[in-house]
Structures are given as structure tokens and as C-alpha cells.
Design an enzyme around this catalytic site. Structure first.
Site, PDB file in Angstrom:
ATOM      1  CE1 TYR A 142      -3.658   2.553   0.620  1.00 22.32           C
ATOM      2  CE2 TYR A 142      -2.338   3.297   2.481  1.00 22.32           C
ATOM      3  CZ  TYR A 142      -3.396   3.476   1.613  1.00 22.32           C
ATOM      4  OH  TYR A 142      -4.201   4.585   1.723  1.00 22.32           O
ATOM      5  CG  ASP A 237       5.850   3.357   0.920  1.00 16.41           C
ATOM      6  OD1 ASP A 237       6.144   3.980   1.966  1.00 16.41           O
ATOM      7  OD2 ASP A 237       4.676   3.167   0.546  1.00 16.41           O
ATOM      8  CE  LYS A 265       2.158   4.717   8.624  1.00 12.83           C
ATOM      9  NZ  LYS A 265       0.825   5.246   8.919  1.00 12.83           N
TER      10      LYS A 265
END
Length: 425
Positions: A142, A237, A265
Site C-alpha cells: 500500500y 516506501d 509517520k
């Protein structure tokens, strides 16, 4: 009616599904979500005053636990000077210096506001640099909800039974080649079938959005070699894994140098932040130096970067990774022991502060084997743990997270809750 039930009923009237991110809706585990009033350390306090030991950690950012005093103080100090300037500010320079120091593959970095922005921009940059259109991604990875990448995604799309999204034009999807993770032959075939056409390969080096799926030995090294051989950019990623599994992310653990890296994050310290960076010759194609446009009014927001800088300084001072890995191994071993006692097939992939549960007799290596696990068991585990005051991710296809604040009693509670939950199956 509880306070959370009342809030959810009100939210359902005004917010699609009553939530602002799909997995929060509890659709795959049943029941209504609880609402959180505050959080500290490893604990969430619901709107009804119930305390829960949290293994979601806001889906990864809370490496140091919730509401850490150093991070809170950094935000308060920054707030004294304003909330947003729309101009360059000193925090941007300090954050860039920290990222470049921690990630040797990054020579230059651009801040943005989310992981989705970071991956979307990195893909555009790869296309602009190579003057090619096609992107390779891997099923179950994702990379946010931009059109080019929301194809065979994991995370909430998978949880709700829609691995692809309506609203993504077929023409966009045709430029995205989706391959199985941990499959060198499939990648070689894709490059052979598209000579000179693949701009970049983007992947989560360890998948964290279909449960946790680590890379097979040699897999990432093979992806690096294939990209180099065919003139495509390798994009890691590390929005989820960056700073969480090691100071320099998975690329440090595996000894890989990607061309571009996406971050998020942890670098926000609990506030919204994203970043992407890499080789100087690639990054210098970004506006205002080059023709690849990317911008953001709130990029480099002083409050968010102050929080992120405090979070990264804490990593610099304490090296939390051996402690986090020891906690993760304790939880893994407790779950496996409980499953063995019941004669149940269970896989518990765990790397450092990340772990997940797959009710499967064989190791999970990719999207297909994740789907082959018995996801119907997970809601019973989730509900049992929640009844015992332990909050796991509300989906069989998400990864659980630990923080430094979990050390001691919180890990004990998780081991006990999982042992009881699995024992009751």
C-alpha cells in the site's frame, strides 16, 4: 448508550461510514468503534473512560509512546512562535539534516504532509527523470491512495473487500504493473516485456499493509540489481518502516541503496508529515530547479517538524531498537506457544517493533498467501483481547506496533491476552 456509541451515531450522519479512515470503522471485526479522549504512554483512554493497552500506536508514528513529554514540549515551544508561516523556517533545515544523516541513500529531501503525498511525488519524479511512464508495484503493498498506486493495494482496501478502488481510470491503472512480492522471476519477466518502458519500481521493502511480510533473503538485492540493469529507479516506501525498524530503515538492515525513499509517520512525532528524498541528480529535477512540479502550502509546517525533530533526537540518544525487538519476540513467542498448545496453525512474522498474526500452516510470503490464511479467526482474537483491555489493529490484514512505552507491564498484558484468546478458540 455509551459516549462512544453516541459519538458514532452522530458521526454516521455526517461522515461517510462514521470515520475518516476506513479501517477505523471495525467492519471486519464487528461492532462499533470506540472513540478516544486522550492517550499517554502505551495507553488509550476512551471517551467512556476505559483504559486500553494500545498496539496500534496511531498506525506506526508513536515509536516513543503517546504524548511523550519531550515531543509535547517541542510542539509547545514551536507554538509560541506561530502555527504556520508559508515561508522557509529553521525546522525544515534541521529535519533535512537529520534525515540525510540517518539515511545515507538520501542526498536531498523534500518535505510534504503525508505518506500518500510522498509516494505520489516520488513516482512523478521517477517518470520525469527517466522519461518513461510505467511503474512496477507489488500486490499487497500500500502506497497511499493516489490513482497510480491504488491498484492491488493492501491495508484498508483489502480489509473491506475492495483491493482496487472505484474512481481510478483504467488508463491510469494500465501504466501500473502489479507483480507478486518475493518473486524474482516475475520481475525479470516484467522488465523483458517492457524494454525501456519502466520508470521505477516502488515497494514496501517489508510489507506492512497486508499484515507483516518480510523480504526473502536476497529479494531486495535482486530488485536493486534489476533496476540498475534496466535503467529504472528503485523507490523504497519506508513510510511505515523508516525509523521504526532501524535508524536507517529496512535499507540499513538489508544493505540496500534505493534511488528514492519515501518517509512519514515517525518523522511527524504524531503530527501529519511526509517526505521523499534520494539521489541529488534525481531530486534536482523538482521545481524550482527542474520541470517536475510538486508543492504544498503546509509542507514543512513548524509544529509538525518540531515534533518530528524531537522524536528523531530521542532515537539518536537512546537506540531503542534492541529493546523493541526483545518486546516483539516475547509477544511472538507467547502467541506461538498458545497456538501449539491448541494444535492451531499460526504464523507470527515479527521484525523489531512490528508483528502480525496469520492463521496459516505455511509462512506468508506474498499477497496470495496472506489471503490464503484464515482471516475469519482474527475477529475472535481481536474481540477477546479488547475485552481484556488490549487493543490490536481491527483487521486481520494490518500490522501491530510496539513503542518504548510498552516495556514491562504492557507487554505482559499482551502476552496474557493473546494466550487466553488463542486458548479459547
Amino acid at each position: 448508550m455509551s459516549v462512544s456509541d453516541d459519538l458514532f451515531a452522530r458521526a454516521l450522519r455526517l461522515i461517510p461510514g462514521g470515520v475518516n479512515s476506513p479501517v477505523r470503522a471495525f467492519r471486519s471485526v464487528g461492532g462499533a468503534p470506540f472513540f478516544v479522549a486522550r492517550a499517554h504512554g502505551a495507553t488509550l483512554v476512551t471517551a467512556d473512560g476505559r483504559e486500553l493497552t494500545d498496539f496500534v500506536c496511531t498506525w506506526g508514528p508513536a515509536l516513543h509512546g503517546h504524548n511523550h513529554p519531550r515531543i509535547r514540549a517541542a510542539i509547545a515551544a514551536a507554538l509560541e512562535n506561530g502555527t504556520s508561516f508559508g515561508t522557509p523556517n529553521p525546522y525544515e533545515v534541521e529535519m533535512a539534516e537529520l534525515i540525510v544523516r540517518f539515511f545515507p541513500s538520501i542526498a536531498k529531501v523534500r518535505m510534504c504532509n503525508s505518506g500518500t503525498e510522498a509516494t505520489m511525488s516520488a513516482v512523478r519524479l521517477a517518470r520525469g527523470f527517466t522519461r518513461r511512464d510505467k511503474i512496477v508495484k507489488f500486490a499487497g503493498c500500500y502506497h497511499g491512495h493516489s490513482d497510480s498506486l491504488l491498484v492491488k493495494a493492501g491495508s484498508g482496501a483489502l480489509t473491506h473487500g475492495h483491493p482496487d478502488s472505484a474512481g481510478v481510470p483504467a488508463a491510469f491503472a494500465r501504466e501500473t504493473i502489479v507483480l507478486p512480492f518475493n518473486d524474482p522471476g516475475a520481475l525479470a519477466t516484467a522488465f523483458a516485456a517492457n524494454p525501456g518502458g519502466i520508470a521505477g519500481v516502488i515497494l514496501e521493502p517489508y510489507i506492512g499493509n497486508v499484515g507483516l511480510i518480510p523480504a526473502d533473503p536476497g529479494w531486495l538485492q535482486g530488485v536493486r540489481a534489476a533496476c540498475t540493469a534496466h535503467g529504472a529507479l528503485l523507490i523504497f516506501d519506508e513510510v511505515m518502516t523508516g525509523f521504526r525498524l532501524a535508524r536507517g530503515g529496512v535499507q540499513e538492515l538489508e544493505g540496500i541503496t534505493p534511488d528514492l525513499t519515501c518517509l512519514g509517520k515517525v518523522i511527524g512525532g504524531g503530527l501529519p508529515v511526509g517526505a521523499f528524498g534520494g539521489r541529488a541528480d534525481v531530486m534536482d529535477l523538482l521545481a524550482p530547479l527542474g520541470p517536475v512540479y510538486q508543492a504544498g502550502t503546509l509542507s514543512g509546517n513548524p509544529l509538525a517538524l518540531a515534533a518530528g525533530i524531537a522524536a528523531l533526537r530521542l532515537i539518536d540518544e537512546s537506540d531503542p531498537y534492541p529493546r523493541l525487538d526483545a518486546m516483539g519476540r516475547r509477544i511472538r513467542d507467547a502467541a506461538l506457544a498458545a497456538a501449539r498448545a491448541k494444535g492451531l496453525p499460526l504464523q507470527v512474522p515479527q521484525v523489531g517493533s512490528m508483528f502480525s498474526l496469520f492463521f496459516s500452516g505455511a509462512p506468508v510470503r506474498d499477497y496470495a498467501s496472506a489471503l490464503a490464511s484464515d482471516a475469519a479467526v482474527f475477529p475472535r482474537i481481536f474481540r477477546s483481547c479488547l475485552d481484556q483491555g488490549v487493543y490490536l489493529p481491527p483487521s486481520a490484514y494490518e500490522t501491530a506496533f510496539l513503542s518504548t512505552a510498552h516495556e514491562g507491564a504492557a507487554v505482559d498484558r499482551a502476552c496474557e491476552a493473546l494466550t487466553r484468546a488463542i486458548g479459547a478458540l
